[in-house]
Scaffold this motif. Sequence first.
Motif, short mmCIF file in Angstrom:
data_model
loop_
_atom_site.label_atom_id
_atom_site.label_comp_id
_atom_site.label_asym_id
_atom_site.label_seq_id
_atom_site.Cartn_x
_atom_site.Cartn_y
_atom_site.Cartn_z
N MET A 17 24.62 -2.72 52.87
CA MET A 17 23.34 -3.70 52.49
C MET A 17 22.37 -2.96 51.69
O MET A 17 21.80 -3.79 50.79
CB MET A 17 22.81 -3.88 53.87
CG MET A 17 23.83 -5.02 54.69
SD MET A 17 23.08 -5.20 56.45
CE MET A 17 21.50 -5.84 56.07
N SER A 18 22.45 -1.78 52.03
CA SER A 18 21.10 -0.94 50.97
C SER A 18 21.70 -1.06 49.53
O SER A 18 21.09 -0.94 48.49
CB SER A 18 21.03 0.36 51.48
OG SER A 18 22.29 1.08 51.58
N ASP A 21 21.34 -4.22 47.88
CA ASP A 21 20.22 -4.70 47.24
C ASP A 21 19.55 -3.57 46.24
O ASP A 21 18.36 -4.05 45.80
CB ASP A 21 18.94 -4.69 48.46
CG ASP A 21 18.94 -5.83 49.43
OD1 ASP A 21 18.14 -6.69 49.09
OD2 ASP A 21 20.07 -6.19 50.29
N THR A 82 15.71 -4.99 57.67
CA THR A 82 15.78 -6.47 57.66
C THR A 82 14.41 -7.09 57.85
O THR A 82 14.36 -8.26 57.41
CB THR A 82 16.46 -6.40 59.30
OG1 THR A 82 17.53 -5.60 59.23
CG2 THR A 82 16.59 -7.86 59.51
N SER A 85 13.41 -7.52 54.21
CA SER A 85 14.35 -8.85 53.60
C SER A 85 13.81 -9.91 53.67
O SER A 85 13.71 -10.63 53.01
CB SER A 85 15.82 -8.52 54.08
OG SER A 85 16.48 -7.27 53.79
N GLN A 104 11.30 -2.80 52.05
CA GLN A 104 12.60 -2.86 52.24
C GLN A 104 13.32 -1.52 51.78
O GLN A 104 14.19 -1.00 52.46
CB GLN A 104 13.31 -4.06 51.43
CG GLN A 104 14.59 -4.52 51.67
CD GLN A 104 14.94 -5.24 50.52
OE1 GLN A 104 14.87 -5.32 49.44
NE2 GLN A 104 16.11 -6.23 51.08
N GLY A 142 29.38 -2.74 47.92
CA GLY A 142 27.90 -3.43 47.80
C GLY A 142 27.43 -3.69 46.59
O GLY A 142 26.67 -4.41 46.04
N ASN A 166 20.39 -10.92 54.24
CA ASN A 166 20.40 -9.77 55.16
C ASN A 166 19.87 -9.80 56.70
O ASN A 166 20.34 -8.84 57.44
CB ASN A 166 19.38 -8.69 54.45
CG ASN A 166 19.99 -8.28 53.27
OD1 ASN A 166 21.12 -8.12 52.79
ND2 ASN A 166 19.04 -7.92 52.22
N GLY A 170 21.55 -7.74 59.58
CA GLY A 170 20.75 -6.85 60.05
C GLY A 170 20.69 -6.82 61.44
O GLY A 170 20.58 -5.77 62.16
#
Length: 471
Positions: A17-18, A21, A82, A85, A104, A142, A166, A170
Amino acid sequence: MNSSNLALLVLVFGTLMSAIDTTIVILAIPTITEDLHADLFIMIWVIILYLLVIAVFTTQLGRLGDIYGRAKFYNLGFAIFTLGSALCGASPNAIYLVVFRGIQGIGAAMMQANAGAIIADIFPPNRRGRAYGYTAIGWNAGATLGIVLGGFITTFVGWRYIFYINVPIGIIALILGLRYIKTLETRKVKLDIAGMGTLLVALSSMVYGAVDIAGYGIRALNMVLISLGLVILLIFFWLEGRHEFPIIDLRVFKGNRVFTFSLLASFLQSTGYLATAFIIIMYLQGIRALSPLNASLLLVPGYVLASLVAPFTGRLSDKIGARMPATIGLSLMIVAVLIYLTLSLNTPLYIVILASTIGGIGSSLFFPANNSAIMANAPKGFYGGASGLARTLANLGSIISYTIAISVSSIVIPRYVAFEVFLGTSNLIGGVASAFLTGLKAAFYVSLAILAIALVLSAIRGKEVRTQVSK
């Protein structure tokens, strides 16, 4: 799955996820700019601030994880990420979006700072390479998903959902993290407030100056900011040598060649190779007139292959150490850049796929092995600090790469045109395209030189032996 593997699953989700983004907003910037009636140069900070916050805070948050508990900080980071986001998706204007990207980024920094240390807590040295291989999957997948999802979701659903996506993931990952991530030791030490403050100011000043170069070229303001940052960084190191419990204990580098050279190789690899992704997208969009989404799809095979290979290369580093896999990986990245240097105005596009695939294999060899070497050779009790320092250097490298991609490649055209090319809102033809290609190749040469230095450091880092340890 046992508790260790479930914990690893949560860590991979956090990395995924990181990483998403860091890139998901790139292809959405034109749409966001139009929808929020924002200035393009303000919107560039939607990309940069996220990386800047991670680069500035990761080391400190890794150190605090050592003090107060890595699991606590990791799970808190997931919660903040989270929330950030959700706030990004609800942003009423560009300024709010930039600020919420900072929030974030704080959450992502807390996750990145402590993930490597948690792996070092959970797995013995002879199994960490495989674990880092799986987190490499998260990072490679990612980066790919961020580019592709950014274009797809923005086109078919709406840009706000690149952030909203997310939130449910999350929440689920946070619940699993609270249940299965249970680390271990904490240390009762005093906070290094002076060190935190000076490091924050130093990195902020240097990174702001570097980003300003990308936007406006070399001028007095950015030169003063970078110089000021370097001076304050020297003050930081002076303070660290006198603190009982410093954020970065400089003593860990003394006589620890594998640890030191592995960190430097990580920084230079990030600085040298990430720039190539930016540069090649500028080539595909600005010279070959591909849409942002189609340009990004040509890079997918390399990332996918890297994700599939990474666990196996991680196991290889567990058996033979990091030096050989990491060095071969850097060699393959150099080969990829050399192939990119052959690009012309009408090169077949399969050459891009070939180069990105070779580079992807190189990444899958380098990341698990090098990360495992950093953590295996970090002093006990410094796992959080080592993990945070590694991520800080890698994210600083990311920002410098962005500067290289924009600044060097735009030597022959105005910078605002380079930004528009990168964002997919403009393409070049005729003599201007030829001149821009010359600028792109200049940026590739800079990347090649940086990777060559990383290769040397990796090769001379020294040999390490991984042994089973009792839990």
